[in-house]
Motif scaffolding. Structure first.
Motif, PDB file in Angstrom:
ATOM      1  N   CYS A 219       0.819  -1.215   0.000  1.00 14.11           N
ATOM      2  CA  CYS A 219       0.000   0.000   0.000  1.00 14.11           C
ATOM      3  C   CYS A 219       0.853   1.266   0.000  1.00 14.11           C
ATOM      4  CB  CYS A 219      -0.964   0.004   1.172  1.00 14.11           C
ATOM      5  SG  CYS A 219      -0.188  -0.056   2.811  1.00 14.11           S
ATOM      6  N   ALA A 220       1.950   1.272   0.762  1.00  9.86           N
ATOM      7  CA  ALA A 220       2.796   2.473   0.830  1.00  9.86           C
ATOM      8  C   ALA A 220       3.466   2.744  -0.510  1.00  9.86           C
ATOM      9  CB  ALA A 220       3.847   2.319   1.927  1.00  9.86           C
ATOM     10  N   VAL A 221       3.811   1.683  -1.220  1.00 10.59           N
ATOM     11  CA  VAL A 221       4.423   1.860  -2.537  1.00 10.59           C
ATOM     12  C   VAL A 221       3.403   2.424  -3.510  1.00 10.59           C
ATOM     13  CG1 VAL A 221       5.565   0.688  -4.462  1.00 10.59           C
ATOM     14  CG2 VAL A 221       6.075   0.012  -2.110  1.00 10.59           C
ATOM     15  N   SER A 222       2.169   1.915  -3.453  1.00  9.06           N
ATOM     16  CA  SER A 222       1.107   2.434  -4.321  1.00  9.06           C
ATOM     17  C   SER A 222       0.816   3.898  -4.017  1.00  9.06           C
ATOM     18  CB  SER A 222      -0.162   1.596  -4.153  1.00  9.06           C
ATOM     19  OG  SER A 222      -0.002   0.315  -4.714  1.00  9.06           O
ATOM     20  N   ALA A 223       0.733   4.238  -2.725  1.00  6.54           N
ATOM     21  CA  ALA A 223       0.464   5.627  -2.344  1.00  6.54           C
ATOM     22  C   ALA A 223       1.604   6.535  -2.807  1.00  6.54           C
ATOM     23  CB  ALA A 223       0.279   5.730  -0.835  1.00  6.54           C
ATOM     24  N   SER A 224       2.832   6.065  -2.667  1.00  5.32           N
ATOM     25  CA  SER A 224       3.984   6.856  -3.109  1.00  5.32           C
ATOM     26  C   SER A 224       3.977   7.026  -4.621  1.00  5.32           C
ATOM     27  CB  SER A 224       5.286   6.164  -2.674  1.00  5.32           C
ATOM     28  OG  SER A 224       5.392   6.081  -1.269  1.00  5.32           O
ATOM     29  N   TYR A 225       3.620   5.973  -5.339  1.00  2.00           N
ATOM     30  CA  TYR A 225       3.558   6.046  -6.798  1.00  2.00           C
ATOM     31  C   TYR A 225       2.522   7.082  -7.235  1.00  2.00           C
ATOM     32  CZ  TYR A 225       3.152   4.462 -11.659  1.00  2.00           C
ATOM     33  OH  TYR A 225       3.134   4.399 -13.026  1.00  2.00           O
ATOM     34  N   ILE A 226       1.368   7.088  -6.557  1.00  2.00           N
ATOM     35  CA  ILE A 226       0.318   8.055  -6.879  1.00  2.00           C
ATOM     36  C   ILE A 226       0.809   9.481  -6.653  1.00  2.00           C
ATOM     37  CG2 ILE A 226      -1.927   8.933  -6.106  1.00  2.00           C
ATOM     38  CD1 ILE A 226      -2.699   5.985  -5.572  1.00  2.00           C
ATOM     39  N   CYS A 227       1.492   9.705  -5.532  1.00  2.00           N
ATOM     40  CA  CYS A 227       2.013  11.043  -5.253  1.00  2.00           C
ATOM     41  C   CYS A 227       3.064  11.434  -6.290  1.00  2.00           C
ATOM     42  CB  CYS A 227       2.594  11.100  -3.840  1.00  2.00           C
ATOM     43  SG  CYS A 227       1.354  10.920  -2.536  1.00  2.00           S
ATOM     44  N   GLY A 228       3.871  10.461  -6.726  1.00  2.00           N
ATOM     45  CA  GLY A 228       4.832  10.731  -7.780  1.00  2.00           C
ATOM     46  C   GLY A 228       4.142  11.106  -9.078  1.00  2.00           C
ATOM     47  N   ASP A 321      -8.642  -8.420  14.590  1.00  2.64           N
ATOM     48  CA  ASP A 321      -8.589  -9.669  15.359  1.00  2.64           C
ATOM     49  C   ASP A 321      -7.206 -10.305  15.306  1.00  2.64           C
ATOM     50  OD1 ASP A 321     -11.226  -9.413  16.074  1.00  2.64           O
ATOM     51  OD2 ASP A 321     -11.969 -10.598  14.382  1.00  2.64           O
ATOM     52  N   GLU A 322      -6.426  -9.964  14.264  1.00  2.46           N
ATOM     53  CA  GLU A 322      -5.077 -10.506  14.121  1.00  2.46           C
ATOM     54  C   GLU A 322      -4.005  -9.576  14.682  1.00  2.46           C
ATOM     55  OE1 GLU A 322      -7.268 -10.442  11.399  1.00  2.46           O
ATOM     56  OE2 GLU A 322      -7.853 -12.484  11.933  1.00  2.46           O
ATOM     57  N   GLY A 323      -4.404  -8.471  15.320  1.00  2.19           N
ATOM     58  CA  GLY A 323      -3.448  -7.498  15.836  1.00  2.19           C
ATOM     59  C   GLY A 323      -3.485  -6.214  15.036  1.00  2.19           C
ATOM     60  N   ARG A 324      -2.462  -5.362  15.228  1.00 10.09           N
ATOM     61  CA  ARG A 324      -2.445  -4.084  14.521  1.00 10.09           C
ATOM     62  C   ARG A 324      -2.304  -4.295  13.020  1.00 10.09           C
ATOM     63  NH1 ARG A 324       0.804  -0.743  11.931  1.00 10.09           N
ATOM     64  NH2 ARG A 324       0.469   1.526  12.063  1.00 10.09           N
ATOM     65  N   SER A 325      -3.074  -3.537  12.258  1.00 11.25           N
ATOM     66  CA  SER A 325      -2.983  -3.538  10.805  1.00 11.25           C
ATOM     67  C   SER A 325      -2.726  -2.115  10.346  1.00 11.25           C
ATOM     68  CB  SER A 325      -4.288  -4.061  10.188  1.00 11.25           C
ATOM     69  OG  SER A 325      -4.259  -3.978   8.773  1.00 11.25           O
ATOM     70  N   GLY A 326      -1.685  -1.930   9.528  1.00  3.21           N
ATOM     71  CA  GLY A 326      -1.345  -0.594   9.053  1.00  3.21           C
ATOM     72  C   GLY A 326      -1.694  -0.412   7.586  1.00  3.21           C
ATOM     73  N   HIS A 327      -1.931   0.827   7.193  1.00  6.82           N
ATOM     74  CA  HIS A 327      -2.292   1.104   5.808  1.00  6.82           C
ATOM     75  C   HIS A 327      -1.882   2.532   5.456  1.00  6.82           C
ATOM     76  CE1 HIS A 327      -4.208   0.558   2.018  1.00  6.82           C
ATOM     77  NE2 HIS A 327      -5.253   1.331   2.257  1.00  6.82           N
ATOM     78  N   SER A 328      -1.395   2.732   4.227  1.00  2.92           N
ATOM     79  CA  SER A 328      -1.035   4.060   3.724  1.00  2.92           C
ATOM     80  C   SER A 328      -1.898   4.386   2.516  1.00  2.92           C
ATOM     81  CB  SER A 328       0.444   4.108   3.323  1.00  2.92           C
ATOM     82  OG  SER A 328       1.282   4.004   4.454  1.00  2.92           O
ATOM     83  N   MET A 329      -2.318   5.641   2.415  1.00  2.77           N
ATOM     84  CA  MET A 329      -3.184   6.087   1.323  1.00  2.77           C
ATOM     85  C   MET A 329      -2.761   7.471   0.854  1.00  2.77           C
ATOM     86  SD  MET A 329      -6.863   4.913   2.950  1.00  2.77           S
ATOM     87  CE  MET A 329      -6.316   4.980   4.659  1.00  2.77           C
ATOM     88  N   ALA A 330      -2.988   7.740  -0.411  1.00  4.48           N
ATOM     89  CA  ALA A 330      -2.758   9.075  -0.954  1.00  4.48           C
ATOM     90  C   ALA A 330      -3.966   9.950  -0.634  1.00  4.48           C
ATOM     91  CB  ALA A 330      -2.551   9.003  -2.462  1.00  4.48           C
ATOM     92  N   VAL A 331      -3.711  11.124  -0.055  1.00  2.00           N
ATOM     93  CA  VAL A 331      -4.776  12.067   0.298  1.00  2.00           C
ATOM     94  C   VAL A 331      -4.838  13.146  -0.774  1.00  2.00           C
ATOM     95  CG1 VAL A 331      -5.584  13.751   1.992  1.00  2.00           C
ATOM     96  CG2 VAL A 331      -4.500  11.610   2.755  1.00  2.00           C
ATOM     97  N   GLU A 332      -6.004  13.266  -1.421  1.00  2.00           N
ATOM     98  CA  GLU A 332      -6.128  14.152  -2.569  1.00  2.00           C
ATOM     99  C   GLU A 332      -7.153  15.261  -2.361  1.00  2.00           C
ATOM    100  OE1 GLU A 332      -6.018  12.053  -6.309  1.00  2.00           O
ATOM    101  OE2 GLU A 332      -5.448  10.191  -5.309  1.00  2.00           O
ATOM    102  N   GLY A 333      -7.714  15.315  -1.165  1.00  2.00           N
ATOM    103  CA  GLY A 333      -8.671  16.373  -0.865  1.00  2.00           C
ATOM    104  C   GLY A 333      -9.192  16.224   0.551  1.00  2.00           C
ATOM    105  N   TYR A 334     -10.089  17.106   0.927  1.00  2.00           N
ATOM    106  CA  TYR A 334     -10.714  17.025   2.249  1.00  2.00           C
ATOM    107  C   TYR A 334     -12.146  17.503   2.156  1.00  2.00           C
ATOM    108  CZ  TYR A 334     -10.012  22.100   2.537  1.00  2.00           C
ATOM    109  OH  TYR A 334     -10.039  23.460   2.296  1.00  2.00           O
ATOM    110  N   CYS A 335     -12.927  17.122   3.126  1.00  2.00           N
ATOM    111  CA  CYS A 335     -14.327  17.553   3.184  1.00  2.00           C
ATOM    112  C   CYS A 335     -14.743  17.646   4.642  1.00  2.00           C
ATOM    113  CB  CYS A 335     -15.215  16.561   2.436  1.00  2.00           C
ATOM    114  SG  CYS A 335     -16.957  17.002   2.409  1.00  2.00           S
ATOM    115  N   THR A 336     -15.011  18.842   5.107  1.00  3.89           N
ATOM    116  CA  THR A 336     -15.501  19.063   6.468  1.00  3.89           C
ATOM    117  C   THR A 336     -17.016  19.165   6.400  1.00  3.89           C
ATOM    118  OG1 THR A 336     -13.506  20.365   6.915  1.00  3.89           O
ATOM    119  CG2 THR A 336     -15.288  20.481   8.539  1.00  3.89           C
ATOM    120  N   ILE A 337     -17.695  18.315   7.150  1.00  3.78           N
ATOM    121  CA  ILE A 337     -19.150  18.284   7.100  1.00  3.78           C
ATOM    122  C   ILE A 337     -19.713  18.380   8.516  1.00  3.78           C
ATOM    123  CG2 ILE A 337     -19.362  17.029   4.926  1.00  3.78           C
ATOM    124  CD1 ILE A 337     -19.400  14.442   6.413  1.00  3.78           C
TER     125      ILE A 337
END
Length: 379
Positions: A219-228, A321-337
């Motif tokens: 996931c971190a590689v995909s997010a980095s690729y998107i930012c690139g 249930d299997e313990g900590r799970s980490g994930h990285s994502m590309a952030v491309e905007g925000y929305c305050t509601i």
């Protein structure tokens, strides 16, 4: 791949809501968030604004209980006329705000309002003003500010090892990744728009395409690729050299093999190596953009990055249930509601989750993150 954002919130019509003044939010047992210095400052500024005052934060000091648990902040404030004030946030108080005070020129104030008195290892008391804050900043690695009475604080070296820097505890509540996303239908039916922004194109890299092309996925590689891609370091998933680019980032971010299933190699990436890795990749492509890693960033850090026409990443964890799970994502905007029935706000990030090709709305107020960090780009 780029997808033109047809309109705010994927063409959903949401009415702009001008919120009524409200007091600073009170932390609830089922809605705990990480209270960062930036969030303390923005909350203090909003609180003063709701009182009809235009103050801005000039210094912030974290305060600790005797057991080394961080419990809040003292935020010093000042307006354009040099009137001063302070707010003390203390999560041992039901109201979160322990005390506050502002200059009142109309009743003869001499601009002397300062934060609660602090003991500095002796019986001498000194007000915590901006100059004192700057003085303490040079020694912040060896001293902390402790609450030693209802309105008294002591600055000294720690007497025991700190066990946590979190202001609110994170429980062992188990989650799934679906829990952190806000369904678009829910936003439309239950919320009104407060504010939003996003980069002009939506950049995505679906997991299935990555697996098919590279036989790898992280996931971190995909997010980095998107930012690139955003900074034109590659052409996105239409790039014929996707595999070479993806594996280049894999190596630069020190991604290692986590498992091999069905002929696909799945990787795991140390959080602290993601930002140096993508920076190395951008530099190799002669791009000026660079990322900065921030631990426990505020929502405003994301909004300011997007408002400056840059992209970001979020690196977060949940308990499964299997313990900590980490994930990285590309952030491309925000929305305050804001909820229609009580106007309470929800802060969401518009992201590519790295699994499919759709915009997802991450609930940054989600109570059960174990942690989250960010990478923020600038040119």
């Amino acid at each position: 791949m780029k997808k033109r954002l047809l309109s705010i919130l994927l063409s959903i019509s949401i009415t702009l809501l001008f919120l009524l003044p409200s007091h600073a939010a009170t932390p609830e047992s089922d809605s705990n968030i990480l209270f960062t210095p930036e969030l303390a400052e923005s909350t203090a500024e909003k609180f003063s604004s709701n009182l009809g005052k235009k103050y801005h934060a000039i210094s912030t000091t974290k305060i600790y209980a005797a057991n080394e648990q961080a419990i809040g902040y003292i935020v010093n404030l000042q307006d354009d006329n040099n009137h001063t004030g302070h707010i003390v946030f203390d999560n041992t108080k039901d109201s979160l705000i322990s005390e506050f005070s502002f200059d009142e020129p109309s009743i003869g104030s001499k601009n002397h309002i300062s934060s609660p008195y602090i003991i500095s290892g002796s019986a001498t008391f000194a007000p915590l003003d901006s100059s004192f804050h700057k003085k303490m900043s040079s020694t912040c690695g060896t001293t902390k500010t402790y609450k030693v009475g209802p309105f008294t604080y002591e600055t000294r070296s720690p007497r025991m090892s700190a066990n946590s820097n979190y202001l609110f505890p994170f429980g062992k509540h188990t989650s799934t990744w679906d829990d952190i996303f806000v369904p678009v239908k829910t936003i439309y039916e239950n919320y009104n728009l407060v504010g939003t922004n996003h980069i002009s194109d939506f950049y995505t890299l679906p997991e299935d395409l990555v697996k098919e092309t590279t036989k790898h996925y992280a996931c971190a590689v995909s997010a980095s690729y998107i930012c690139g891609s955003y900074y034109e370091a590659n052409l996105g998933c239409i790039d014929e050299s996707l595999k070479d680019e993806y594996m280049d980032i894999w190596a630069r971010t020190k991604t290692t093999v986590r498992s091999i299933r069905g002929g696909i190699t799945y990787g795991t990436t140390p959080i602290t190596d993601i930002t140096p890795g993508i920076n190395s990749y951008l530099k190799s492509k002669n791009k000026s953009a660079r990322g900065t890693y921030v631990e426990s960033p505020s929502y405003s850090k994301f909004t300011k990055t997007i408002d400056s026409h840059n992209i970001a990443m979020i690196h977060c964890g949940i308990n499964t249930d299997e313990g900590r799970s980490g994930h990285s994502m590309a952030v491309e905007g925000y929305c305050t509601i804001a909820k229609k029935y009580d106007h309470s706000q929800l802060h969401t990030l518009m992201a590519c989750d790295g699994w499919d090709g759709q915009v997802k709305y991450i609930n940054l107020d989600y109570s059960y993150f174990t942690d989250y960090q960010g990478t923020f780009f600038h040119e």
